[in-house]
Design a protein around this motif. Sequence first.
Motif, PDB file in Angstrom:
ATOM      1  N   THR A  83       0.810  -1.212   0.000  1.00 40.35           N
ATOM      2  CA  THR A  83       0.000   0.000   0.000  1.00 40.35           C
ATOM      3  C   THR A  83       0.847   1.267   0.000  1.00 40.35           C
ATOM      4  N   GLY A  84       1.909   1.277   0.817  1.00 36.85           N
ATOM      5  CA  GLY A  84       2.751   2.464   0.900  1.00 36.85           C
ATOM      6  C   GLY A  84       3.417   2.794  -0.421  1.00 36.85           C
ATOM      7  N   GLU A  85       3.953   1.790  -1.079  1.00 39.56           N
ATOM      8  CA  GLU A  85       4.627   2.019  -2.366  1.00 39.56           C
ATOM      9  C   GLU A  85       3.636   2.467  -3.423  1.00 39.56           C
ATOM     10  N   ILE A  86       2.469   1.860  -3.453  1.00 37.71           N
ATOM     11  CA  ILE A  86       1.446   2.253  -4.435  1.00 37.71           C
ATOM     12  C   ILE A  86       0.998   3.688  -4.197  1.00 37.71           C
ATOM     13  N   LEU A  87       0.854   4.076  -2.926  1.00 40.85           N
ATOM     14  CA  LEU A  87       0.492   5.455  -2.597  1.00 40.85           C
ATOM     15  C   LEU A  87       1.527   6.426  -3.159  1.00 40.85           C
ATOM     16  N   MET A  88       2.794   6.107  -2.971  1.00 45.86           N
ATOM     17  CA  MET A  88       3.858   6.966  -3.495  1.00 45.86           C
ATOM     18  C   MET A  88       3.801   7.041  -5.017  1.00 45.86           C
ATOM     19  N   GLN A  89       3.523   5.929  -5.657  1.00 44.45           N
ATOM     20  CA  GLN A  89       3.454   5.904  -7.125  1.00 44.45           C
ATOM     21  C   GLN A  89       2.284   6.734  -7.641  1.00 44.45           C
ATOM     22  N   LEU A  90       1.143   6.661  -6.960  1.00 39.26           N
ATOM     23  CA  LEU A  90      -0.028   7.459  -7.366  1.00 39.26           C
ATOM     24  C   LEU A  90       0.268   8.948  -7.264  1.00 39.26           C
ATOM     25  N   LEU A  91       0.938   9.347  -6.200  1.00 44.07           N
ATOM     26  CA  LEU A  91       1.268  10.759  -6.011  1.00 44.07           C
ATOM     27  C   LEU A  91       2.354  11.215  -6.978  1.00 44.07           C
TER      28      LEU A  91
END
Length: 201
Positions: A83-91
Amino acid sequence: MARYTGPKNKLSRRYGQVLNGMPVFDIAKRPYRAGMHGQKRTKPSEYKILLEEKQKLRFSYGVILEKQFKRYVDKATKMKGPTGEILMQLLETRLDNIVMRMGFSSTIFGARQLVSHGHILVNSFKVDIPSYRLFPGDIITLKEKSRKIPAVEEAMKNWVDALSYIKRDKDSFDGELTEIPERKAIPVPVNEIMIVEYYSR
């Protein structure tokens, strides 16, 4: 559009580091928070530590609304993978952020303004939504009439090729998002795991 209008340096001083997209200044000269109580030493609570990490990430990507930020977290939670990595990628793949990464602006605030004022094309079409999500293969171009803006010219002078997921042609004022970046390639020093923990409390 939600935006921060106060002194940008205070944001970086508050968290003890120059945040992504903020004006660069020497934190070592004043290594404490802004304000009359900035030099007081207190032991932060666990909640405060998590909250500050979340706020650092919000401010690093243009001080988006808490409600909007929470939607990014919810979306990342529903997608497969960390989840953390995906959040960073979305931003990181927001249009305003990539415009800054491509060197058209030296700050996230300037990049956001370029997008919202209609200076940016995505795949030859005007896009004026700063939060527009980009995908690999998308071509981002600065309009020809916008290339003489003094702030753009100054930013372009100082840009350095450093990111593996962006391919840029300086002469044609365009570039391509070549891939979704891995977390280790995103130059934002925050602990995204702590941010996920904050929202899971």
